[in-house]
Design a protein around this motif. Sequence first.
Motif, PDB file in Angstrom:
ATOM      1  N   ALA A   1       6.053   3.221   9.519  1.00 40.15           N
ATOM      2  CA  ALA A   1       5.979   4.558   8.935  1.00 40.15           C
ATOM      3  C   ALA A   1       7.347   5.225   9.062  1.00 40.15           C
ATOM      4  O   ALA A   1       7.974   5.188  10.126  1.00 40.15           O
TER       5      ALA A   1
ATOM      6  N   GLN B   1       5.921   8.088   4.644  1.00 40.12           N
ATOM      7  CA  GLN B   1       5.279   6.966   3.953  1.00 40.12           C
ATOM      8  C   GLN B   1       5.000   5.847   4.938  1.00 40.12           C
ATOM      9  O   GLN B   1       5.714   5.693   5.948  1.00 40.12           O
ATOM     10  N   THR B   2       3.957   5.061   4.654  1.00 43.29           N
ATOM     11  CA  THR B   2       3.696   3.858   5.441  1.00 43.29           C
ATOM     12  C   THR B   2       3.948   2.636   4.581  1.00 43.29           C
ATOM     13  O   THR B   2       3.726   2.652   3.359  1.00 43.29           O
ATOM     14  N   HIS B   3       4.392   1.563   5.227  1.00 41.24           N
ATOM     15  CA  HIS B   3       4.755   0.338   4.520  1.00 41.24           C
ATOM     16  C   HIS B   3       4.196  -0.872   5.258  1.00 41.24           C
ATOM     17  O   HIS B   3       4.229  -0.934   6.496  1.00 41.24           O
TER      18      HIS B   3
ATOM     19  N   GLN C   1       3.711  -0.367  -0.192  1.00 43.20           N
ATOM     20  CA  GLN C   1       3.525   0.978   0.352  1.00 43.20           C
ATOM     21  C   GLN C   1       2.055   1.288   0.619  1.00 43.20           C
ATOM     22  O   GLN C   1       1.153   0.648   0.088  1.00 43.20           O
ATOM     23  N   ASN C   2       1.853   2.303   1.466  1.00 44.66           N
ATOM     24  CA  ASN C   2       0.533   2.863   1.761  1.00 44.66           C
ATOM     25  C   ASN C   2      -0.389   1.824   2.387  1.00 44.66           C
ATOM     26  O   ASN C   2      -1.527   1.629   1.961  1.00 44.66           O
TER      27      ASN C   2
ATOM     28  N   THR D   1       0.718  13.793  11.388  1.00 40.16           N
ATOM     29  CA  THR D   1       2.089  13.275  11.431  1.00 40.16           C
ATOM     30  C   THR D   1       2.748  13.505  12.787  1.00 40.16           C
ATOM     31  O   THR D   1       3.878  13.059  13.003  1.00 40.16           O
TER      32      THR D   1
ATOM     33  N   LYS E   1      -6.064   2.411   3.706  1.00 38.12           N
ATOM     34  CA  LYS E   1      -5.152   3.038   2.751  1.00 38.12           C
ATOM     35  C   LYS E   1      -5.517   4.506   2.599  1.00 38.12           C
ATOM     36  O   LYS E   1      -6.691   4.859   2.471  1.00 38.12           O
TER      37      LYS E   1
ATOM     38  N   THR F   1      10.090  -4.589   4.360  1.00 39.19           N
ATOM     39  CA  THR F   1       9.004  -3.895   3.668  1.00 39.19           C
ATOM     40  C   THR F   1       8.540  -4.710   2.458  1.00 39.19           C
ATOM     41  O   THR F   1       9.340  -5.308   1.740  1.00 39.19           O
TER      42      THR F   1
ATOM     43  N   LYS G   1      14.448  -2.225   4.033  1.00 40.03           N
ATOM     44  CA  LYS G   1      13.577  -1.456   3.145  1.00 40.03           C
ATOM     45  C   LYS G   1      14.107  -1.542   1.717  1.00 40.03           C
ATOM     46  O   LYS G   1      15.273  -1.224   1.473  1.00 40.03           O
TER      47      LYS G   1
END
Length: 345
Positions: A224, A228-230, A246-247, A169, A264, A243, A196
């Motif tokens: 990110a 979380q990533t989108h 997710q992931n 991170t 993922k 967005t 978002k």
Amino acid sequence: MTAAPLRNRTRVLILLVAVVLLAGVGTGAVLWAADRSAERDRVQAGGPVVTPGEVTLKAPAARQLLFRNMAWGPHRDEIVTVPADRPDGPRTSSGVQCLRFAAAAGTGICLQADRGTLQDTYRAVVLDDRLREVRSFPVAGIPTRSRVSPSGHLAAWTVFVSGDSYAGTDFSTRTSIVDVRDWNLRENLEEFDVIKDGKPYRSPDVNIWGVTFVDDNAFYATVATGGQTHLVRGDLGARTLTTLHQNVECPSLSPDGTRVAYKKRVPGASADAPWRLYVLDLATMTETATAEQRSIDDQAVWSDDHTLLYAMPGDFGADLWTVPADGTGSAVRLLDAAVAPAYLG
């Protein structure tokens, strides 16, 4: 002789021995590095045949696969081409060196390093259909991703501003898009408005990477934030990132525009190798895991509407592998010593 002078002479002798030993170690390290560098410039027995020649980004009579050649020898790191139906055939080298590369419709984007005495610097170079430099832009860090729109009008790149891996991170990215028709540069997509879950969203921890183009206005990418990533759909004209799912990291749009391949994060995987290769149906948001069971840290390329191409670590840096996009079959190695592929034709 008194004890004090004897101790002083002993200390001087120890110091001299230490200096000699350190000098020897330093010299040895320099010689080893020089020998290692020279070895990388020597052709390896049994490796692919690589010869200089004409490489073009014009639409070829027969489909071609271009990539960064990782095989040791005088053409290492140069963009080479092979017939798409004979990927293990002789490689024709352009002489142009790139860390990351992408191409479409006669436009190339080449992310290069300028090796300095004390520090390396990097730049994004737009190439014409003969791989000649048209324009370059300094970039703020280590190159990691690049893409060109289907029309060849837009080029995108992502660099690490801090850090050098997506696994943790503690990294920061910067993603840029340039229009090669008028050189309008969107230098940092973090300046776009993020929407978002249907609402405007702002946070200082937003990172964006992995652009994949729909056309000359729309694109997908990863955002990110908050751990979380989108998957987001971007709009250049509106300067928005919306967005969708997710992931999702490093999306790659299928040729028919209906699916996105991506890496993922999966539960229970190693923190250093957390990803698996998936495909997302954009109409239903249904995820399909591919048959590739290893961790993938790459932005896959679609070789056609049914097959994904991606890099995995190899003996000379990276190899290219393929796997069906529908979850069937198994992963197969396509090419040794290759990375950053692009299909033409």
